[in-house]
Scaffold this motif. Structure first.
Motif, PDB file in Angstrom:
ATOM      1  N   MET A 156       0.807  -1.223   0.000  1.00 25.31           N
ATOM      2  CA  MET A 156       0.000   0.000   0.000  1.00 25.31           C
ATOM      3  C   MET A 156       0.838   1.271   0.000  1.00 25.31           C
ATOM      4  O   MET A 156       0.344   2.343  -0.334  1.00 25.31           O
ATOM      5  CB  MET A 156      -0.952   0.009   1.205  1.00 25.31           C
ATOM      6  CG  MET A 156      -0.281   0.234   2.538  1.00 25.31           C
ATOM      7  SD  MET A 156      -1.512   0.406   3.863  1.00 25.31           S
ATOM      8  CE  MET A 156      -0.431   0.660   5.275  1.00 25.31           C
ATOM      9  N   HIS A 171      -2.632  -3.690  -7.265  1.00 16.66           N
ATOM     10  CA  HIS A 171      -2.085  -2.865  -6.189  1.00 16.66           C
ATOM     11  C   HIS A 171      -2.048  -1.391  -6.557  1.00 16.66           C
ATOM     12  O   HIS A 171      -2.204  -0.522  -5.676  1.00 16.66           O
ATOM     13  CB  HIS A 171      -0.682  -3.346  -5.816  1.00 16.66           C
ATOM     14  CG  HIS A 171      -0.660  -4.706  -5.189  1.00 16.66           C
ATOM     15  ND1 HIS A 171      -1.389  -5.014  -4.060  1.00 16.66           N
ATOM     16  CD2 HIS A 171      -0.008  -5.846  -5.531  1.00 16.66           C
ATOM     17  CE1 HIS A 171      -1.179  -6.274  -3.733  1.00 16.66           C
ATOM     18  NE2 HIS A 171      -0.354  -6.802  -4.605  1.00 16.66           N
ATOM     19  N   ARG A 175      -3.684   1.340  -4.165  1.00 15.47           N
ATOM     20  CA  ARG A 175      -2.789   2.341  -3.602  1.00 15.47           C
ATOM     21  C   ARG A 175      -3.301   3.751  -3.885  1.00 15.47           C
ATOM     22  O   ARG A 175      -3.245   4.635  -3.021  1.00 15.47           O
ATOM     23  CB  ARG A 175      -1.373   2.176  -4.145  1.00 15.47           C
ATOM     24  CG  ARG A 175      -0.343   3.054  -3.428  1.00 15.47           C
ATOM     25  CD  ARG A 175       1.051   2.874  -4.015  1.00 15.47           C
ATOM     26  NE  ARG A 175       1.445   1.481  -4.037  1.00 15.47           N
ATOM     27  CZ  ARG A 175       1.621   0.770  -5.159  1.00 15.47           C
ATOM     28  NH1 ARG A 175       1.450   1.348  -6.354  1.00 15.47           N
ATOM     29  NH2 ARG A 175       1.979  -0.490  -5.095  1.00 15.47           N
ATOM     30  N   ASN A 179      -4.500   6.306  -0.872  1.00 16.34           N
ATOM     31  CA  ASN A 179      -3.833   7.596  -0.755  1.00 16.34           C
ATOM     32  C   ASN A 179      -4.845   8.748  -0.738  1.00 16.34           C
ATOM     33  O   ASN A 179      -4.646   9.739  -0.027  1.00 16.34           O
ATOM     34  CB  ASN A 179      -2.834   7.787  -1.884  1.00 16.34           C
ATOM     35  CG  ASN A 179      -1.536   7.040  -1.646  1.00 16.34           C
ATOM     36  OD1 ASN A 179      -1.220   6.658  -0.521  1.00 16.34           O
ATOM     37  ND2 ASN A 179      -0.767   6.822  -2.694  1.00 16.34           N
TER      38      ASN A 179
END
Length: 283
Positions: A156, A171, A175, A179
């Motif tokens: 992450m 991913h 991610r 964020n």
């Protein structure tokens, strides 16, 4: 029954007790929304986490970046903790497994249509309306609560990708979403994240905007409570009501204040002064 929202506690349990006393919070009748970052950097992270968990259905807690850091550190050697972290007492506690499992099952975004408020730790990118944001929150929660959550936690970290694209996958997609929900402050005119800048709203260079001032923000008509950004909560440079947002983080761990906002009436703020554990630049 009263409903309150409270900004980042960050392990400042004593101040949380004082604030709840100030607002006459009754855990048998009242409810409270927490903007995330229950733990870390303050001196009583374990007490704060236990207290919020024990509120049961009277509390709604969205996940912040420090909460996610705790979950990540639980699956690494304690040597990976940062010098200013105050998480070891949680990781070493006899009820650590129960606390971490409870935390792992918290949402990233909560929205109450009847009240007309949503709460997120950091913010929403301008490309998403509330329906899209809730869908992305559920997507992220499925990864965090699923059988492969350790793999998710291991991947992450990072600042890329910094631009939303529906075709993102794996991913990279997760991610970007995490964020936004837990780290974002500024975006450019195209909605691209700038995750490095930490100044207050109005102090940013030309070409960047606080996420809630982004041109064409699709959630502009939604009332959104957020934490994460202590210099936003302490700033007088922005009239947040013009943007339907409410900055809850007023820098308790920095020696600022811990703040509550009442949701079920016409609003109303209450704050208590904090001891402070850090100086600017240490978070």
């Amino acid at each position: 029954m009263a409903i309150f929202a409270i900004g980042d506690i960050q392990g400042c349990y004593r101040e949380l007790e004082q604030l709840l006393d100030r607002i006459n919070f009754d855990p048998s009748e009242d409810s409270v929304w927490f903007a995330g970052d229950i733990v870390n950097r303050g001196p009583e992270s374990l007490q704060a986490l236990r207290f919020v968990r024990n509120l049961g259905e009277q509390a709604i807690t969205v996940l912040g970046n420090h909460d996610m850091h705790l979950l990540a550190m639980a699956h690494r050697d304690e040597a990976s903790l940062k010098p200013k972290d105050t998480l070891a007492e949680i990781l070493d506690a006899p009820d650590a497994g129960e606390l971490l499992d409870w935390l792992r099952h918290r949402p990233f975004l909560h929205h109450d249509r009847d009240l007309g408020y949503g709460i997120v730790h950091a913010g929403l990118p301008p490309q998403w309306d509330m329906s899209e944001a809730l869908a992305r929150s559920r997507e992220l929660e499925a990864a965090l609560q699923g059988p492969d959550y350790r793999d998710f936690l291991a991947h992450m970290y990072g600042n890329e990708p910094d631009q939303w694209d529906e075709s993102l996958s794996g991913h990279d997609r997760l991610r970007y979403i995490i964020n936004c929900f837990t780290r974002m402050r500024f975006v450019d005119a195209n909605g691209r994240l700038d995750l490095g800048l930490k100044c207050g709203p109005g102090e940013q260079p030309d070409g960047l905007f606080p996420w809630f001032q982004a041109p064409g923000r699709r959630s502009a008509n939604d009332h959104i409570l957020f934490g994460h950004w202590s210099t936003a909560g302490q700033s007088s440079k922005v009239n947040y009501s013009d943007f339907n947002v409410y900055a809850l983080d007023t820098g308790c761990v920095w020696g600022g204040s811990l703040t509550a906002f009442r949701l079920d009436e016409d609003g109303g703020w209450a704050s208590i002064s904090c001891r402070g554990q850090l100086t600017p630049g240490e978070a």
